[in-house]
Each structure stands twice: as structure tokens, then as C-alpha cells.
Design a protein around this motif. Structure first.
Motif, PDB file in Angstrom:
ATOM      1  N   LYS A  14       0.849  -1.200   0.000  1.00 18.31           N
ATOM      2  CA  LYS A  14       0.000   0.000   0.000  1.00 18.31           C
ATOM      3  C   LYS A  14       0.893   1.261   0.000  1.00 18.31           C
ATOM      4  O   LYS A  14       1.973   1.229  -0.577  1.00 18.31           O
ATOM      5  CB  LYS A  14      -0.969  -0.042   1.185  1.00 18.31           C
ATOM      6  CG  LYS A  14      -1.737  -1.375   1.230  1.00 18.31           C
ATOM      7  CD  LYS A  14      -2.865  -1.402   2.193  1.00 18.31           C
ATOM      8  CE  LYS A  14      -3.534  -2.775   2.129  1.00 18.31           C
ATOM      9  NZ  LYS A  14      -4.697  -2.870   2.984  1.00 18.31           N
ATOM     10  N   HIS A 100      -8.722  -3.093  -5.884  1.00 18.77           N
ATOM     11  CA  HIS A 100      -8.624  -3.225  -4.424  1.00 18.77           C
ATOM     12  C   HIS A 100      -9.730  -2.368  -3.791  1.00 18.77           C
ATOM     13  O   HIS A 100     -10.042  -1.293  -4.296  1.00 18.77           O
ATOM     14  CB  HIS A 100      -7.243  -2.781  -3.943  1.00 18.77           C
ATOM     15  CG  HIS A 100      -7.008  -3.099  -2.505  1.00 18.77           C
ATOM     16  ND1 HIS A 100      -7.550  -2.348  -1.483  1.00 18.77           N
ATOM     17  CD2 HIS A 100      -6.332  -4.113  -1.901  1.00 18.77           C
ATOM     18  CE1 HIS A 100      -7.207  -2.890  -0.319  1.00 18.77           C
ATOM     19  NE2 HIS A 100      -6.466  -3.961  -0.555  1.00 18.77           N
ATOM     20  N   GLU A 170     -11.394 -10.411  -0.775  1.00 18.46           N
ATOM     21  CA  GLU A 170     -11.009  -9.651   0.407  1.00 18.46           C
ATOM     22  C   GLU A 170     -12.244  -8.988   1.016  1.00 18.46           C
ATOM     23  O   GLU A 170     -12.693  -7.941   0.513  1.00 18.46           O
ATOM     24  CB  GLU A 170     -10.006  -8.557   0.029  1.00 18.46           C
ATOM     25  CG  GLU A 170      -8.723  -9.080  -0.561  1.00 18.46           C
ATOM     26  CD  GLU A 170      -7.582  -8.095  -0.369  1.00 18.46           C
ATOM     27  OE1 GLU A 170      -6.593  -8.484   0.254  1.00 18.46           O
ATOM     28  OE2 GLU A 170      -7.702  -6.942  -0.819  1.00 18.46           O
ATOM     29  N   ILE A 175     -10.099  -6.145   6.196  1.00 10.13           N
ATOM     30  CA  ILE A 175      -8.835  -5.538   5.765  1.00 10.13           C
ATOM     31  C   ILE A 175      -8.303  -4.583   6.834  1.00 10.13           C
ATOM     32  O   ILE A 175      -8.981  -3.622   7.199  1.00 10.13           O
ATOM     33  CB  ILE A 175      -9.007  -4.799   4.417  1.00 10.13           C
ATOM     34  CG1 ILE A 175      -9.343  -5.810   3.321  1.00 10.13           C
ATOM     35  CG2 ILE A 175      -7.751  -4.010   4.068  1.00 10.13           C
ATOM     36  CD1 ILE A 175      -9.641  -5.196   1.983  1.00 10.13           C
ATOM     37  N   GLY A 176      -7.131  -4.910   7.343  1.00 12.59           N
ATOM     38  CA  GLY A 176      -6.464  -4.036   8.309  1.00 12.59           C
ATOM     39  C   GLY A 176      -7.153  -3.961   9.664  1.00 12.59           C
ATOM     40  O   GLY A 176      -6.829  -3.092  10.473  1.00 12.59           O
ATOM     41  N   SER A 215      -6.363  -9.311   6.840  1.00 13.62           N
ATOM     42  CA  SER A 215      -5.790  -9.674   8.147  1.00 13.62           C
ATOM     43  C   SER A 215      -5.126 -11.045   8.177  1.00 13.62           C
ATOM     44  O   SER A 215      -5.176 -11.748   9.190  1.00 13.62           O
ATOM     45  CB  SER A 215      -6.854  -9.560   9.250  1.00 13.62           C
ATOM     46  OG  SER A 215      -7.269  -8.218   9.385  1.00 13.62           O
ATOM     47  N   LEU A 234      -3.428 -12.594  -0.272  1.00 12.45           N
ATOM     48  CA  LEU A 234      -3.029 -11.214  -0.537  1.00 12.45           C
ATOM     49  C   LEU A 234      -2.876 -10.562   0.834  1.00 12.45           C
ATOM     50  O   LEU A 234      -3.843 -10.494   1.600  1.00 12.45           O
ATOM     51  CB  LEU A 234      -4.087 -10.508  -1.395  1.00 12.45           C
ATOM     52  CG  LEU A 234      -3.792  -9.068  -1.813  1.00 12.45           C
ATOM     53  CD1 LEU A 234      -2.439  -8.925  -2.494  1.00 12.45           C
ATOM     54  CD2 LEU A 234      -4.887  -8.554  -2.763  1.00 12.45           C
ATOM     55  N   GLY A 236      -1.555  -7.506   3.434  1.00 16.88           N
ATOM     56  CA  GLY A 236      -1.226  -6.090   3.563  1.00 16.88           C
ATOM     57  C   GLY A 236      -0.212  -5.880   4.670  1.00 16.88           C
ATOM     58  O   GLY A 236       0.994  -6.053   4.485  1.00 16.88           O
ATOM     59  N   GLY A 237      -0.696  -5.536   5.855  1.00 21.13           N
ATOM     60  CA  GLY A 237       0.160  -5.167   6.987  1.00 21.13           C
ATOM     61  C   GLY A 237       1.290  -6.159   7.260  1.00 21.13           C
ATOM     62  O   GLY A 237       2.420  -5.747   7.523  1.00 21.13           O
TER      63      GLY A 237
HETATM   64  P1  PGA Z   1      -4.315  -6.534   5.530  1.00 22.25           P
HETATM   65  O1  PGA Z   1      -4.616  -6.000   4.049  1.00 22.25           O
HETATM   66  O2  PGA Z   1      -3.550  -7.822   5.390  1.00 22.25           O
HETATM   67  O3  PGA Z   1      -3.521  -5.438   6.179  1.00 22.25           O
HETATM   68  O4  PGA Z   1      -5.645  -6.756   6.196  1.00 22.25           O
HETATM   69  C1  PGA Z   1      -4.958  -6.885   3.030  1.00 22.25           C
HETATM   70  C2  PGA Z   1      -5.165  -6.137   1.736  1.00 22.25           C
HETATM   71  O5  PGA Z   1      -5.744  -5.055   1.756  1.00 22.25           O
HETATM   72  O6  PGA Z   1      -4.743  -6.612   0.650  1.00 22.25           O
END
Ligand code: PGA
Length: 253
Positions: A14, A100, A170, A175-176, A215, A234, A236-237
Motif C-alpha cells: 500500500k 482493491h 477480500e 482488511i487491516g 488480516s 493477498l 497487507g500489513g
Molecule cells: P491486511 O490487508 O492484510 O492489512 O488486512 C490486506 C489487503 O488489503 O490486501
């Protein structure tokens, strides 16, 4: 029986990462991968555009691919601030993420626009990772499968194949947030996506990599990767440092 689908573990940085820390993590990841040998999955990092070329050079020879986080639907022209699929290809990318939920929400991108981006990616010879997912309100209303069905129908181009397209499920609310759906919920959504893909794209739909995202971390990756029709993640963090990302890659070894 369908042939086993090789998993893909993809990191989405990101809008995170300056040169010194980004290069350090990329080198750590490449070094860790070298030490453990080639994993049984494809590994991809999608850094901000400013770090694509430095990461490409830092991870040379590591078998870790690089990808963009978005591209424009057009080849070029007067689109200030945007980046084209062929520019990503030219920089050494093999993949680009499109659709996304942060792009859909922050930039009001519709599934039609996402499809145009995926078409541009295909024309440039990139694999498009096309994201779909329901909001918390949609899940609460029992609309998850319907919403995702519509996003798939509208976002995936006609010419999608197992070679040029990856689908990522997702849930927006995961997410996050540290929240994840139950493995039963993931299994239900992935089965529904697989059957829609198979109906529309036949053998290609049966063979497309289907990722879960939201997550994912070292502590829950093995459980999520074991769900039927989940062919990778996929992330993110937990993709921002090699120490957090590697245990997820390792679930595929
Ligand atoms: P996350 O993000 O692993 O931080 O929840 C996933 C994504 O948005 O691809």
C-alpha cells in the motif's frame, strides 16, 4: 480431478515504505528465501511505484516477483498522476493489483473501470490480480455471494485466463482490522467464486489462482491456506517486514 493449483503469496505494501527500510526488508526477504530454497508457491511483492525499480534490483535472482498496486485503463496520455500497465511491465513487473477495495472506496472505482484496468494489464502482458469483497453491511444483510457475483461478472474481462488473471477475495471489513471470517465463511465464498469462474471460463476458471486477503498473518495463514479453493493470500500489513511475511510464505513449503 483438477490439477493442483500452485499457490501465490502476494504482499501489498500500500502507501508504505521509504527507500532505506523498503530495500532492507526486500533484501531480508530475498536472503531468507535463498536460505530456505525455492518455496512451493509463487511469491510477489507490490511496493509503492517509487520502490518498484529499487526492489527489482535488490531482489534480482531471488524468484520474488514485483507488481504494481494499480494501473490506468488507457495505454498513455493526459492522465496526471496515473501509471499505465505497460510502464509497470517496462519496470519489470509481472503482476498488477486492480480493484482493491481501497481504490474502489477512496477513488470511487466501479467494476467497469476495474475491468478496463484488467484489460490494460492483459494487453501489457501482466497478470491482473482482481479484488472483490463485501462490506460489513452487505454481509449483515446476507448479500455477500450476490455482491461478489456481480463484482466478478463486471470486473473480469472476457479474455481472462488462468495465466493472465488471479482473483482475490477480500472482505472489506477484514482488511487491516485484525478480523477474519470463519474458515467456513471463507470456504463458502471461495466455492461460490470457483463455481462462477468455472461456469464462465471453463478449464481456465477451474485453474485460476484464488486468493484470500484480509488480516492474514503468520498465526492464521496455515488455517486459511488449508481451506478448499484457497490458492494463496493477498497480504497487507504483515507483508511490510520479511519477519512477518516469511512465515506466511512458509505455509506453502
Ligand atoms: P491486511 O490487508 O492484510 O492489512 O488486512 C490486506 C489487503 O488489503 O490486501
Amino acid at each position: 480431478m483438477a490439477a493442483k493449483i500452485r499457490p501465490l503469496i502476494a504482499g501489498n505494501w500500500k502507501m508504505n515504505g521509504l527507500k532505506s527500510a523498503g530495500l532492507r526488508e526486500a533484501r531480508n526477504l530475498a536472503r531468507t528465501m535463498k536460505k530456505h530454497g525455492k518455496p512451493g508457491c509463487d511469491v510477489l511483492v507490490c511496493p509503492p511505484a517509487t520502490l518498484l525499480a529499487p526492489l527489482r534490483d535488490a531482489m534480482k535472482g531471488s524468484h520474488i516477483a514485483i507488481g504494481g498496486q494499480d494501473c490506468h485503463g488507457n495505454e498513455g496520455g493526459a492522465h496526471t498522476g496515473d501509471i499505465s500497465a505497460s510502464m509497470l511491465k517496462d519496470t519489470g513487473c509481472a503482476y498488477v493489483i486492480v480493484g482493491h477495495s481501497e481504490r474502489r472506496a477512496d477513488h470511487g472505482e466501479s467494476s467497469r473501470e476495474v475491468r478496463a484496468k484488467a484489460e490494460a494489464a492483459h494487453r501489457a502482458g501482466l497478470r491482473a490480480i482482481i479484488c472483490v469483497g463485501e462490506t460489513a453491511a452487505e454481509r449483515k444483510r446476507g448479500q455477500t455471494l450476490k455482491v461478489i457475483g456481480k463484482q466478478l461478472a463486471d470486473s473480469l474481462p472476457k479474455g481472462s485466463t488462468a495465466k493472465n488473471t488471479v482473483v482475490a477475495y477480500e472482505p472489506v471489513w477484514a482488511i487491516g482490522t485484525g478480523l477474519t471470517p470463519t474458515v467456513e465463511d471463507v470456504a463458502e465464498v471461495h466455492a461460490s467464486i470457483r463455481s462462477r469462474l468455472r461456469r464462465r471460463f471453463r478449464d481456465d476458471g477451474a485453474a485460476m489462482q484464488l486468493l484470500y486477503g484480509g488480516s492474514v498473518k503468520g498465526s492464521n495463514a496455515a488455517e486459511l491456506m488449508a481451506v478448499a479453493n484457497v490458492n494463496g493470500a493477498l497480504v497487507g500489513g504483515a507483508s511490510l517486514t520479511a519477519a512477518d511475511f516469511w512465515p506466511i510464505v512458509e505455509t506453502c513449503i
